[in-house]
Design a protein around this motif. Structure first.
Motif, mmCIF file in Angstrom:
data_model
loop_
_atom_site.group_PDB
_atom_site.id
_atom_site.type_symbol
_atom_site.label_atom_id
_atom_site.label_comp_id
_atom_site.label_asym_id
_atom_site.label_seq_id
_atom_site.Cartn_x
_atom_site.Cartn_y
_atom_site.Cartn_z
ATOM 1 N N GLY A 1 11.256 -27.456 -30.066
ATOM 2 C CA GLY A 1 10.150 -27.064 -31.203
ATOM 3 C C GLY A 1 9.223 -28.300 -31.509
ATOM 4 O O GLY A 1 7.950 -27.870 -31.855
ATOM 5 N N SER A 2 9.848 -29.307 -32.162
ATOM 6 C CA SER A 2 9.036 -30.118 -32.722
ATOM 7 C C SER A 2 8.003 -31.058 -31.781
ATOM 8 O O SER A 2 6.686 -31.256 -31.922
ATOM 9 N N GLN A 3 8.291 -31.154 -30.406
ATOM 10 C CA GLN A 3 7.398 -31.588 -29.683
ATOM 11 C C GLN A 3 6.363 -30.781 -29.058
ATOM 12 O O GLN A 3 5.142 -31.250 -28.754
ATOM 13 N N THR A 4 6.655 -29.570 -28.855
ATOM 14 C CA THR A 4 5.631 -28.615 -28.435
ATOM 15 C C THR A 4 4.695 -28.375 -29.990
ATOM 16 O O THR A 4 3.472 -28.244 -29.510
ATOM 17 N N GLN A 5 5.056 -28.318 -31.047
ATOM 18 C CA GLN A 5 4.226 -28.443 -32.260
ATOM 19 C C GLN A 5 3.405 -29.663 -32.173
ATOM 20 O O GLN A 5 2.007 -29.543 -32.497
ATOM 21 N N ALA A 6 3.863 -31.053 -31.857
ATOM 22 C CA ALA A 6 3.218 -32.066 -31.923
ATOM 23 C C ALA A 6 1.933 -32.021 -30.774
ATOM 24 O O ALA A 6 0.935 -32.538 -31.082
ATOM 25 N N ALA A 7 2.275 -31.307 -29.709
ATOM 26 C CA ALA A 7 1.545 -31.431 -28.585
ATOM 27 C C ALA A 7 0.222 -30.553 -28.836
ATOM 28 O O ALA A 7 -0.611 -30.755 -28.405
ATOM 29 N N LEU A 8 0.406 -29.613 -29.791
ATOM 30 C CA LEU A 8 -0.754 -28.520 -29.813
ATOM 31 C C LEU A 8 -1.521 -29.010 -31.027
ATOM 32 O O LEU A 8 -2.538 -28.210 -31.473
ATOM 33 N N VAL A 9 -1.424 -30.178 -31.823
ATOM 34 C CA VAL A 9 -2.057 -30.564 -32.784
ATOM 35 C C VAL A 9 -3.593 -30.951 -32.550
ATOM 36 O O VAL A 9 -3.740 -31.609 -31.257
ATOM 37 N N ASN A 10 -4.661 -30.522 -32.838
ATOM 38 C CA ASN A 10 -6.032 -30.582 -32.368
ATOM 39 C C ASN A 10 -6.270 -30.117 -30.997
ATOM 40 O O ASN A 10 -7.392 -30.344 -30.614
ATOM 41 N N GLN A 11 -5.429 -28.834 -30.741
ATOM 42 C CA GLN A 11 -5.739 -28.487 -29.493
ATOM 43 C C GLN A 11 -6.324 -26.959 -29.745
ATOM 44 O O GLN A 11 -5.952 -26.248 -30.826
#
Length: 362
Positions: free
Chosen positions: A67-77
């Protein structure tokens, strides 16, 4: 788990279909993953009764990181970007699951075996809280919304309908064949022959005769009978479910102890009383095992029936295959697998309950 912590964790793509970029865990998290991979082994060696603790912790941490890594990956996407679980996630969770299973085997008490499921409430809380909402599979699930619920309901209806029809046909046939060797040979031989046909081939073979039947009798077409859709799917599912129901029914009825049957006859029971009060209750646990096998089998076969327009979760599996969208495949495959596991566990539990009650009666 060790390999999973070191492999890519998230696949970030600009949209559902485009190729993307693999992202690994930060070094600190990767080091923690290596430690979590070692802890269950050490605990199993020195403190086997506590193996459930690091194994369950690894499962919870794996989903938390997802959950945390998918959230971080989508920042500014952009909104249509997708963050999928990469190979590291699946290997890490597979290793943690093996650790949990091993902890259940090492437990020497019922309480210890239940502790092996300690990971389930925290993981459920992660899903309910929305921590995993950035995971691409859940994103696709939200986008599908009511359509996914509709297909799940259709899947359940097809499985229930096929199993119910197989029981209506197979139970009387098994009772008839149990005391007749030639009838049993013919019935079981025919069911075995049907079982050897691949599911897709059987569905294809049913298209022509059902289409001809619907053309000859228009009233059947008004009832929904045609060469594609629900009618051939239910026919195929019923035929596939017959073998385990027939085989286990014949074996169960023949396996009732002769002494018990003879004692019941000596008490003056009629043939009907003998069947309903003695033979059927004693045969039911073994017979129910066949019903369980048939139900689990039908969950998988029903997914294939989506190819002929019958609907169900297989719709997403084949839609994902056609568009090379792994998230859609998981949206159909994971619920189907969970449904099969739930059916298996529920019917297996019913078998055990019946076996215990009959054991106490005897």
């Amino acid at each position: 788990m060790l390999a999973g912590a070191l492999l890519p964790w998230v696949l970030l793509r600009p949209n559902r279909l485009a190729p993307g970029e693999y992202l690994r865990l930060p070094p600190a998290l990767a080091g923690t993953g290596v430690l979590l991979a070692v802890l269950p082994l050490l605990t199993a060696r020195f403190l086997p009764r506590l193996t459930w603790l690091p194994a369950s912790l690894a499962v919870v941490v794996g989903f938390w990181w997802l959950g945390s890594q998918t959230q971080a990956a989508l920042v500014n996407q952009p909104p249509f970007a997708r963050a999928s679980a990469a190979s590291g996630v699946w290997l890490f969770l597979l290793g943690a699951g093996i650790g949990v299973y091993g902890a259940g085997l090492l437990a020497r008490s019922r309480a210890g075996r239940w502790l092996a499921w300690a990971w389930l409430p925290p993981v459920a809380a992660l899903f309910v809280s929305g921590h995993l909402n950035a995971w691409s599979v859940l994103v696709e699930g939200r986008n599908e919304g009511p359509r996914w619920v509709q297909e799940l309901g259709q899947h359940l209806r097809l499985v229930g309908g096929g199993l119910g029809l197989a029981l209506l046909i197979g139970v009387p046939l098994a009772v008839w064949a149990a005391g007749r060797e030639r009838v049993a040979a013919v019935v079981l031989g025919a069911a075995n022959g049907i079982q050897t046909l691949p599911s897709l081939a059987l569905l294809g073979l049913l298209i022509a005769p059902l289409s001809a039947l619907a053309d000859t009798f228009p009233a059947l077409r008004s009832l929904g009978v045609s060469g594609i859709g629900v009618a051939p799917a239910l026919t195929a599912l019923t035929l596939y479910a017959l073998l385990p129901i027939l085989r286990n029914g014949v074996v169960a009825l023949r396996g009732v102890p002769f002494g018990t049957v003879d004692a019941a006859r000596g008490m003056g029971m009629t043939a009907a009383q003998l069947f309903w009060r003695v033979r059927l209750p004693l045969a039911l646990p073994v017979w129910l095992s066949g019903v369980r096998q048939a139900a689990v089998l039908l969950v998988g076969v029903t997914a294939v029936a989506a190819l002929i327009g019958a609907g169900g979760l297989g719709t997403y599996i084949f839609k994902g295959l056609q568009s090379a969208a792994a998230d859609l495949i998981l949206l159909g495959a994971v619920p189907a697998a969970l449904l099969a596991l739930l059916l298996d566990a529920a019917l297996r539990g019913l078998e055990r309950v019946l076996g215990r009650r009959l054991g106490r009666v005897e």
